[in-house]
Design an enzyme around this catalytic site. Sequence first.
Site, PDB file in Angstrom:
ATOM      1  N   GLY A 105       0.853  -1.192   0.000  1.00 38.33           N
ATOM      2  CA  GLY A 105       0.000   0.000   0.000  1.00 38.33           C
ATOM      3  C   GLY A 105       0.882   1.233   0.000  1.00 38.33           C
ATOM      4  CB  SER A 106       1.422   4.131   1.239  1.00 38.39           C
ATOM      5  OG  SER A 106       0.678   4.338   2.424  1.00 38.39           O
ATOM      6  CB  SER A 111       1.603  -4.152   2.325  1.00 40.45           C
ATOM      7  OG  SER A 111       2.149  -2.856   2.174  1.00 40.45           O
ATOM      8  CG  HIS A 128       4.750  -2.856  -8.996  1.00 47.20           C
ATOM      9  ND1 HIS A 128       5.832  -2.636  -9.802  1.00 47.20           N
ATOM     10  CD2 HIS A 128       4.327  -1.624  -8.653  1.00 47.20           C
ATOM     11  CE1 HIS A 128       6.047  -1.339  -9.936  1.00 47.20           C
ATOM     12  NE2 HIS A 128       5.156  -0.717  -9.237  1.00 47.20           N
ATOM     13  N   GLY A 131      -0.376   2.030  -6.449  1.00 45.49           N
ATOM     14  CA  GLY A 131      -0.395   2.954  -7.584  1.00 45.49           C
ATOM     15  C   GLY A 131      -0.530   4.392  -7.110  1.00 45.49           C
ATOM     16  CE  LYS A 200      11.616   6.105  -1.072  1.00 48.48           C
ATOM     17  NZ  LYS A 200      11.662   5.281  -2.257  1.00 48.48           N
TER      18      LYS A 200
END
Length: 201
Positions: A105-106, A111, A128, A131, A200
Amino acid sequence: DHHGRVARALGEGGLPALDIHTAEGAACLADTQWACHFALANREAIAARALDVLEDALGVAADPTSVVDVHHNHVAQEEHGGRLLWVHRKGAVGLQAGQRGLIPGSMGTASYVVEGRGEPRAFRSCSHGAGRVLTRAEARARIRPAALEHVLRRVVYDKGRAAALVEEAPAAYRDITEVLEDEADLVRPLLRLTPLAVLKG
């Protein structure tokens, strides 16, 4: 970039392309396969380090049979409709019927571990990820670091990088529940994962 330049120089028509039966096309495929192998080794190295930390912190050994590895943005030779084809997936992954995958998801939303349905009309593909609804530039212009900090208040992340991370804010992505509903004929959700920490690079 190199192969793109070669394709534009040699390609015919509006879409630059390389014939796989030429030296240039074969070189492009070989480099793509090399990049895919490098990416796999990179994912495996990151996963091994992360698992070492988690096993040490939790005192529980990881189950090696539960590994889900999904690559995307690649080219692979596959059989579809009785023909051997080169399939390029951009923003998609290929999942055989029964094969497990991951649809993120984010940073701040769920997810899902999913199981592929092997839908032939989609070349056994699925998304994937959720979006984007905002480009990275739009997200940087519209989302403030304070808003990101608020939405990620229950997630561990590097707060010193909040200004750089706004492009990955949950508001920049589609609702993962809608995405899964839209591709119900492609995948079956198995497990919902909620983010606890985000790294990240």
